[in-house]
Design a protein around this motif. Structure first.
Motif, PDB file in Angstrom:
ATOM      1  N   TYR A 174     -43.038 -19.010  21.067  1.00  0.00           N
ATOM      2  CA  TYR A 174     -42.285 -18.355  20.006  1.00  0.00           C
ATOM      3  C   TYR A 174     -42.581 -19.017  18.665  1.00  0.00           C
ATOM      4  O   TYR A 174     -42.666 -20.240  18.568  1.00  0.00           O
ATOM      5  CB  TYR A 174     -40.787 -18.411  20.328  1.00  0.00           C
ATOM      6  CG  TYR A 174     -40.494 -17.809  21.674  1.00  0.00           C
ATOM      7  CD1 TYR A 174     -40.447 -16.430  21.841  1.00  0.00           C
ATOM      8  CD2 TYR A 174     -40.320 -18.608  22.803  1.00  0.00           C
ATOM      9  CE1 TYR A 174     -40.217 -15.863  23.084  1.00  0.00           C
ATOM     10  CE2 TYR A 174     -40.089 -18.045  24.043  1.00  0.00           C
ATOM     11  CZ  TYR A 174     -40.038 -16.678  24.182  1.00  0.00           C
ATOM     12  OH  TYR A 174     -39.820 -16.125  25.413  1.00  0.00           O
ATOM     13  N   ALA A 190     -38.236 -14.740  16.444  1.00  0.00           N
ATOM     14  CA  ALA A 190     -38.423 -15.529  17.660  1.00  0.00           C
ATOM     15  C   ALA A 190     -37.220 -15.353  18.579  1.00  0.00           C
ATOM     16  O   ALA A 190     -37.376 -15.150  19.793  1.00  0.00           O
ATOM     17  CB  ALA A 190     -38.617 -17.003  17.313  1.00  0.00           C
ATOM     18  N   ILE A 228     -37.076 -13.792  22.404  1.00  0.00           N
ATOM     19  CA  ILE A 228     -36.424 -14.485  23.520  1.00  0.00           C
ATOM     20  C   ILE A 228     -35.407 -13.548  24.169  1.00  0.00           C
ATOM     21  O   ILE A 228     -35.347 -13.420  25.389  1.00  0.00           O
ATOM     22  CB  ILE A 228     -35.758 -15.791  23.042  1.00  0.00           C
ATOM     23  CG1 ILE A 228     -36.826 -16.801  22.630  1.00  0.00           C
ATOM     24  CG2 ILE A 228     -34.844 -16.371  24.118  1.00  0.00           C
ATOM     25  CD1 ILE A 228     -36.285 -17.996  21.856  1.00  0.00           C
TER      26      ILE A 228
END
Length: 98
Positions: A65, A73, A77
């Motif tokens: 990431y 990021a 996730i």
């Protein structure tokens, strides 16, 4: 003045391949709990990140990431676990199951 942690060393369990990734603004996770991965990215986001579900925090996450854009990021996730990121204010992000 000495801090509460003065003289204490804490050993981590990250694989060697992940140690220097922060130098390249990368967060690398390999089957790590989502909550732990998010905790590692918190210093890169100026606001608060709240995970609304404890079970979601325990889900394993694997990926690389980009920490230069912590919101995207975090969204990547979350997507890996079919979760969503909601922007409550510019300083509060909620991560929850979709």
């Amino acid at each position: 003045a000495e801090g509460a942690d003065a003289g204490h060393i804490q050993r981590g369990t990250l694989p060697a391949s992940q140690i220097a990734s922060w130098r390249h603004n990368q967060l690398i996770a390999q089957d790590q709990p989502m909550g732990d991965v998010i905790n590692r990215m918190r210093p890169y986001y100026a606001g608060k990140i709240i995970v609304t579900d404890g079970a979601l925090s325990r889900q394993p996450v694997t990926g690389v990431y980009d920490l230069s854009d912590p919101v995207n990021a975090l969204r990547a996730i979350a997507r890996s676990q079919d979760a969503v990121v909601r922007v409550v204010t510019p300083w509060i992000l909620l991560v929850s199951s979709s």
